[in-house]
Structures are given as C-alpha cells and as structure tokens.
Enzyme design. Structure first.
Site, PDB file in Angstrom:
ATOM      1  N   LYS A  59      -1.565 -18.078   7.085  1.00 53.32           N
ATOM      2  CA  LYS A  59      -1.891 -19.728   7.397  1.00 53.32           C
ATOM      3  C   LYS A  59      -0.999 -20.752   6.263  1.00 53.32           C
ATOM      4  CE  LYS A  59      -6.403 -18.492   8.786  1.00 53.32           C
ATOM      5  NZ  LYS A  59      -7.932 -18.724   8.641  1.00 53.32           N
ATOM      6  N   HIS A 101       8.239  -0.416 -10.304  1.00 51.24           N
ATOM      7  CA  HIS A 101       7.166   0.310  -9.603  1.00 51.24           C
ATOM      8  C   HIS A 101       6.505   1.384 -10.760  1.00 51.24           C
ATOM      9  CE1 HIS A 101       4.975   2.083  -6.688  1.00 51.24           C
ATOM     10  NE2 HIS A 101       5.816   2.361  -5.884  1.00 51.24           N
ATOM     11  N   ARG A 148       1.471  -5.320  -3.851  1.00 56.20           N
ATOM     12  CA  ARG A 148       2.865  -5.086  -3.723  1.00 56.20           C
ATOM     13  C   ARG A 148       3.474  -6.211  -3.169  1.00 56.20           C
ATOM     14  NH1 ARG A 148       5.265   0.284  -1.145  1.00 56.20           N
ATOM     15  NH2 ARG A 148       4.872   0.878  -3.001  1.00 56.20           N
ATOM     16  N   ARG A 187       2.396   6.140   0.809  1.00 53.28           N
ATOM     17  CA  ARG A 187       1.656   6.623  -0.538  1.00 53.28           C
ATOM     18  C   ARG A 187       0.625   5.794  -1.484  1.00 53.28           C
ATOM     19  NH1 ARG A 187       5.209   9.432   2.113  1.00 53.28           N
ATOM     20  NH2 ARG A 187       6.330   7.678   1.992  1.00 53.28           N
ATOM     21  N   THR A 188       1.658   4.826  -1.784  1.00 56.90           N
ATOM     22  CA  THR A 188       0.914   3.847  -2.947  1.00 56.90           C
ATOM     23  C   THR A 188      -0.492   3.449  -2.559  1.00 56.90           C
ATOM     24  OG1 THR A 188       3.408   3.571  -3.571  1.00 56.90           O
ATOM     25  CG2 THR A 188       1.408   2.053  -4.446  1.00 56.90           C
TER      26      THR A 188
HETATM   27  N1  ASP Z   1       8.202   4.067  -1.592  1.00 56.86           N
HETATM   28  C1  ASP Z   1       9.163   3.633  -2.627  1.00 56.86           C
HETATM   29  C2  ASP Z   1       9.212   2.203  -3.081  1.00 56.86           C
HETATM   30  O1  ASP Z   1       8.050   1.592  -2.554  1.00 56.86           O
HETATM   31  C3  ASP Z   1      10.555   4.146  -2.527  1.00 56.86           C
HETATM   32  C4  ASP Z   1      11.127   3.578  -1.146  1.00 56.86           C
HETATM   33  O2  ASP Z   1      10.636   2.699  -0.490  1.00 56.86           O
HETATM   34  O3  ASP Z   1      12.295   3.969  -0.916  1.00 56.86           O
HETATM   35  O4  ASP Z   1       9.843   1.700  -3.679  1.00 56.86           O
END
Ligand code: ASP
Length: 298
Positions: free
Chosen positions: A87, A136, A108, A58-59
């Site tokens: 590398k 987040h 991320r 999703r993100t």
């Molecule tokens: N998608 C969310 C996160 O990246 C929640 C999860 O992974 O449980 O933190």
C-alpha cells in the site's frame, strides 16, 4: 553483560576476536541444548519480527527455529506483497509498527544500508539478515563457526572465495570477518564479478595479502577452504552478462580430485549449478553443516 544486550547487529565490523570466541562458545552451547533437550525456555514471552523483503529459506527459517526452540514466538512477514508495504508504507513506518509488537526485528531488504535505516528508526534491536549486495553478518558468523568446527582453527588457513564476488554479500561479510585472523585470501571470479574495492580496502588495511585470479585451478591444490557462491542473477541489469558467466565454476569430482584431503567446500546456498550432487557425500562437503550451524548461531 557480554556487550550484545540490546544492540543492533548490522555489520561484521562490530566483531573482534574476543566477541567471536564468545559467540562461538554460545553456538556450541546451543548445539548441545538442541541435541540434548530440543528446546528451552530462555526466551519465553519474547517475540521476534521476521521482516523479509527478499526471498529466503535458510535465514528466515533458522531465525524462526532458533526463536521457537528457545521458547519465544515469531511474527513472520515473508510475503511483504501481502503487507501494507504494497500500500506504499515506508520502511521506517513498517519498522515502527513491528517494534510495537515485538522485542527484536530481523530484516532482509534489497537496498544496501536498509538495516541501518531500520535500526535508526527502531528503538528495539535490529538484526541485518542481508541488505542487498551489502552485508549478511549472521551468515558470516555461521560460516566462520563452521570453519572452526571443521578445521579446528582459523589462523594459518588459505581461503579461496569463488564465483560472484561482486554481488555476493556473504563473501563481503566473510572477508571482513576473516581479517581478524591470520589467513591468506584467494579471490577467484570472472573479471566482471571481482571483489568490490571497499572489501579489498579492508583486506589491505589490515595487512593481509590476497591473490585475484579467474582460474580456480590456481588454488584448488592448496586451499583449506573453497567457498563458492551462486552468481546473483537478480542483481544483473543485463541478463546476457549473467548467461555468459553463470556456469563458469563448477565443483565436481574432477576438481575435488585435485584438492587436499583435509579441506572443506562451503556454499551459503541456494546452489544452482555450482556444486555437483556427486560431492554431497564427500566428507569435505561442509554446506549442510553451515545450514544447521545457522540455527545455533542465530
Ligand atoms: N542465501 C545467500 C544470501 O541471501 C546466498 C545467495 O542468495 O546466493 O545472500
């Protein structure tokens, strides 16, 4: 200038109520824009680098969709194993590379503080899309936007957070954002997965009250928001500990029969077993709204 131009988004502590109202207003405009026209050319010629060192559905895709719908372009680095990171390239060098091709970097990474490190080395804006068990922030913004859309207001609500409160970064950011409002907190978790002290300190110092419990039945009858999380398997060093707690909380029809009629169930997703599929058509299920709102807010 609304105060955001050229800025990094690293933590929810950057936002106060005035800024949140502004963001939610723009989120609403973006929803109307997508519903009426599908896309616009506001970001034509701009490039976003999407740098993901941890899995994401999703993100990463909502950042991409947001950029594409506004007429911009995306450099997606979702498989860092195929990039020069394998590398041995350092985070500062990877970030310096990407900023020479793009206008904004979304990152991320499994380490707490990694987005701040990236921002330190980059002169272009950096957006934290999850730094390990840290924060987040854009998830918390879309979560709060969803609460406001569904329940009309945030002040006065009783918010129950359930599950892995120790490793779940979304509940860390959401709690720190919610202290801007007059809410009551209930933290429901196994003893080994309680909310970390730094988050509790923010709750205390803002003058909010909270209750900690292991039993979701203590709050199901009067919660306005039930925010349940996945137990973060990848953060455990001892998998036997994970196995012992992984299915402790399940939102199913029996539990929902005890909840208020006007309340919502939220989950940042992915779900493993925390919400039974039988709840998906319950009007109180808000987790699919959350994922759509992610695109508008991002
Ligand atoms: N998608 C969310 C996160 O990246 C929640 C999860 O992974 O449980 O933190």
């Amino acid at each position: 200038d609304n105060g955001f131009y050229g800025r990094d988004i690293l933590s929810v502590s950057q936002f106060d109520r005035a800024k949140l109202d502004y963001i939610f207003g723009v989120g609403e405009e973006m929803r109307m824009l997508v519903e009426r026209f599908g896309s616009a050319d506001l970001l034509q010629g701009k490039i976003l680098a999407n740098l993901f060192y941890e899995p994401s559905t999703r993100t990463s895709s909502s950042f991409m969709a947001a950029m594409l719908r506004l007429g911009g372009q995306v450099i997606p680095i979702n498989n860092v194993q195929y990039s020069s990171v394998t590398k041995g390239e350092s985070l500062p060098d990877t970030v310096r590379t990407l900023e020479s091709y793009s206008d904004v970097i979304v990152i991320r990474h499994p380490e707490v503080g990694s987005a701040a490190t990236a921002a330190h080395y980059a002169s272009k804006p950096v957006i934290n899309a999850g730094d390990g068990v840290g924060e987040h922030p854009t998830q918390a913004l879309l979560d709060l936007f969803t609460v406001q859309e569904a329940l009309g207001a945030i002040d006065g609500l009783k918010i129950a957070m359930v599950g892995d409160l120790k490793f779940g970064r979304t509940v860390h950011s959401l709690t720190k954002l919610l202290v801007n409002y007059g809410v009551e907190f209930v933290f429901v978790s196994p003893d080994i997965l309680r909310m970390p002290k730094d988050v509790i300190d923010v709750v205390n110092s803002s003058g909010h009250s909270y209750v900690e419990t292991e039993d979701v039945h203590d709050c199901i009858g009067d919660a306005d928001v039930l925010y349940i999380t996945r137990v973060q398997k990848e953060r455990f060093t001892d998998l036997a500990e994970y196995e012992a707690v992984k299915d402790q909380y399940v939102v199913d029809p029996a539990l929902m029969s005890k909840a208020k009629q006007r309340m919502i169930v939220m989950h940042p997703l992915p779900r493993v077993n925390e919400i039974s599929y039988a709840i998906d058509n319950d009007p109180r299920a808000a987790y699919f709204d959350q994922m759509r709102n992610g695109m508008y807010i991002r």
